[in-house]
Design an enzyme around this catalytic site. Structure first.
Site, PDB file in Angstrom:
ATOM      1  N   ARG A 193      16.170  -0.650  -9.803  1.00  0.00           N
ATOM      2  CA  ARG A 193      14.825  -0.894  -9.291  1.00  0.00           C
ATOM      3  C   ARG A 193      13.925  -1.564 -10.352  1.00  0.00           C
ATOM      4  O   ARG A 193      13.111  -2.428 -10.046  1.00  0.00           O
ATOM      5  CB  ARG A 193      14.283   0.469  -8.876  1.00  0.00           C
ATOM      6  CG  ARG A 193      13.105   0.504  -7.989  1.00  0.00           C
ATOM      7  CD  ARG A 193      13.333  -0.141  -6.667  1.00  0.00           C
ATOM      8  NE  ARG A 193      12.024  -0.282  -6.063  1.00  0.00           N
ATOM      9  CZ  ARG A 193      11.706   0.159  -4.870  1.00  0.00           C
ATOM     10  NH1 ARG A 193      12.601   0.691  -4.100  1.00  0.00           N
ATOM     11  NH2 ARG A 193      10.487   0.011  -4.408  1.00  0.00           N
ATOM     12  N   HIS A 243      -3.098  -0.528   5.121  1.00  0.00           N
ATOM     13  CA  HIS A 243      -2.317   0.571   5.686  1.00  0.00           C
ATOM     14  C   HIS A 243      -2.833   0.868   7.093  1.00  0.00           C
ATOM     15  O   HIS A 243      -4.044   0.997   7.284  1.00  0.00           O
ATOM     16  CB  HIS A 243      -2.475   1.804   4.779  1.00  0.00           C
ATOM     17  CG  HIS A 243      -1.799   3.012   5.322  1.00  0.00           C
ATOM     18  ND1 HIS A 243      -0.437   3.049   5.580  1.00  0.00           N
ATOM     19  CD2 HIS A 243      -2.276   4.229   5.681  1.00  0.00           C
ATOM     20  CE1 HIS A 243      -0.128   4.230   6.059  1.00  0.00           C
ATOM     21  NE2 HIS A 243      -1.213   4.958   6.140  1.00  0.00           N
ATOM     22  N   ASP A 258      -2.622   1.762  -6.251  1.00  0.00           N
ATOM     23  CA  ASP A 258      -2.395   2.521  -7.482  1.00  0.00           C
ATOM     24  C   ASP A 258      -0.966   3.066  -7.438  1.00  0.00           C
ATOM     25  O   ASP A 258      -0.174   2.653  -6.584  1.00  0.00           O
ATOM     26  CB  ASP A 258      -3.459   3.609  -7.677  1.00  0.00           C
ATOM     27  CG  ASP A 258      -3.373   4.711  -6.627  1.00  0.00           C
ATOM     28  OD1 ASP A 258      -2.416   4.725  -5.806  1.00  0.00           O
ATOM     29  OD2 ASP A 258      -4.262   5.582  -6.628  1.00  0.00           O
ATOM     30  N   ALA A 259      -0.657   4.018  -8.311  1.00  0.00           N
ATOM     31  CA  ALA A 259       0.743   4.465  -8.424  1.00  0.00           C
ATOM     32  C   ALA A 259       1.195   5.307  -7.233  1.00  0.00           C
ATOM     33  O   ALA A 259       2.386   5.535  -7.047  1.00  0.00           O
ATOM     34  CB  ALA A 259       0.919   5.233  -9.728  1.00  0.00           C
ATOM     35  N   ASP A 316      -0.264   4.817  -0.708  1.00  0.00           N
ATOM     36  CA  ASP A 316      -1.481   4.642   0.102  1.00  0.00           C
ATOM     37  C   ASP A 316      -2.639   5.508  -0.395  1.00  0.00           C
ATOM     38  O   ASP A 316      -3.445   5.992   0.406  1.00  0.00           O
ATOM     39  CB  ASP A 316      -1.176   4.934   1.590  1.00  0.00           C
ATOM     40  CG  ASP A 316      -0.099   4.011   2.136  1.00  0.00           C
ATOM     41  OD1 ASP A 316      -0.049   2.838   1.722  1.00  0.00           O
ATOM     42  OD2 ASP A 316       0.704   4.460   2.976  1.00  0.00           O
TER      43      ASP A 316
HETATM   44  C1  GRF Z   1       0.679  -3.755   9.311  1.00  0.00           C
HETATM   45  O1  GRF Z   1       0.151  -2.872  10.276  1.00  0.00           O
HETATM   46  C2  GRF Z   1       0.681  -3.134   7.939  1.00  0.00           C
HETATM   47  O2  GRF Z   1      -0.444  -2.374   7.681  1.00  0.00           O
HETATM   48  C3  GRF Z   1       1.896  -2.266   8.017  1.00  0.00           C
HETATM   49  O3  GRF Z   1       2.861  -3.079   8.675  1.00  0.00           O
HETATM   50  C4  GRF Z   1       2.175  -3.985   9.516  1.00  0.00           C
HETATM   51  C5  GRF Z   1       2.588  -5.369   9.091  1.00  0.00           C
HETATM   52  O4  GRF Z   1       2.349  -6.301  10.096  1.00  0.00           O
HETATM   53  N1  GRF Z   1       2.315  -1.799   6.728  1.00  0.00           N
HETATM   54  P1  GRF Z   1       2.566  -7.852   9.868  1.00  0.00           P
HETATM   55  O5  GRF Z   1       3.930  -8.062   9.216  1.00  0.00           O
HETATM   56  O6  GRF Z   1       1.446  -8.374   9.027  1.00  0.00           O
HETATM   57  O7  GRF Z   1       2.544  -8.426  11.257  1.00  0.00           O
END
Ligand code: GRF
Length: 205
Positions: free
Chosen positions: A71, A113, A145-146, A149
């Site tokens: 990673r 998010h 941040d780390a 969300d």
């Molecule tokens: C969004 O709702 C984002 O917040 C979540 O996945 C979705 C991505 O959508 N993590 P897209 O690929 O921008 O259509």
């Protein structure tokens, strides 16, 4: 971040359909928006997000974890690729990987998010909100941040949960609001800069 260049340079990282990316591409077409998407990166191949970048003539790169020894090696390679485009800002737009503290030290990184933080962090925000039975949910834009969300909140938008919603209808409704919020706030960051002190986030250098 001190006031960025005009236009501000952004690298956008995606893992999927890229509708948030598309909203940023469309907004950037207007010079007054103040943002140039200088590259789009992904952690997988063959996704619509990359095709959207191709169609817009934006350079792309792919860094798949499975192609690296571990990673850390993946993260270093991702960081170098991003670095090569000299961004003022990195936008995670549906990017389904965590980046390292070293990455976050190097770049101002924001993420969106599909839930109202601090509720329902992680990969299944809309499903978790639905299962809990909340009546409103939404989307949160934050400085990464780390944690997962957990970063300082830049903005949030509220979306009602309708009685007949399933995960798909709810997530689609969230995404409409999420895209508008992303475009508004990324534009402000590009034009005004942003300052982050602990959990206090303000526009302006
Ligand atoms: C969004 O709702 C984002 O917040 C979540 O996945 C979705 C991505 O959508 N993590 P897209 O690929 O921008 O259509």
């Amino acid at each position: 971040m001190s006031k960025p260049r005009t236009p501000a340079r952004a690298v956008v990282l995606v893992s999927g359909s890229g509708t948030n990316l598309q909203a940023l591409i469309d907004a950037s077409a207007d010079e007054s928006y103040g943002l140039q998407i200088v590259a789009v990166g992904a952690d997988r191949d063959g996704i619509e997000g990359l095709a959207r970048a191709d169609r817009a003539g934006i350079p792309t790169f792919v860094k798949q974890v499975k192609h690296f020894a571990d990673r850390d090696a993946w993260d270093t390679s991702l960081r170098r690729a991003v670095e090569g485009f000299e961004p003022d800002l990195v936008v995670l737009a549906g990017f389904m990987k965590l980046v390292s503290p070293a990455f976050l030290e190097r770049f101002l990184t924001v993420n969106t998010h599909p839930a109202l933080s601090p509720s329902f962090p992680g990969m299944h925000g809309p499903a978790d909100a639905l299962a809990y039975g909340v009546k409103v949910t939404g989307a949160t834009l934050f400085v990464v941040d780390a944690g997962v969300d957990t970063g300082a909140i830049i903005d949030q938008v509220v979306v009602r949960v309708e009685p007949d919603d399933d995960v798909e209808t709810l997530h689609e409704r969230i995404k409409v609001a999420e895209r508008a919020m992303l475009v508004d706030n990324v534009g402000r960051i590009a034009r005004e800069g942003i300052s982050v002190t602990g959990r206090d986030v303000r526009f302006g250098a």
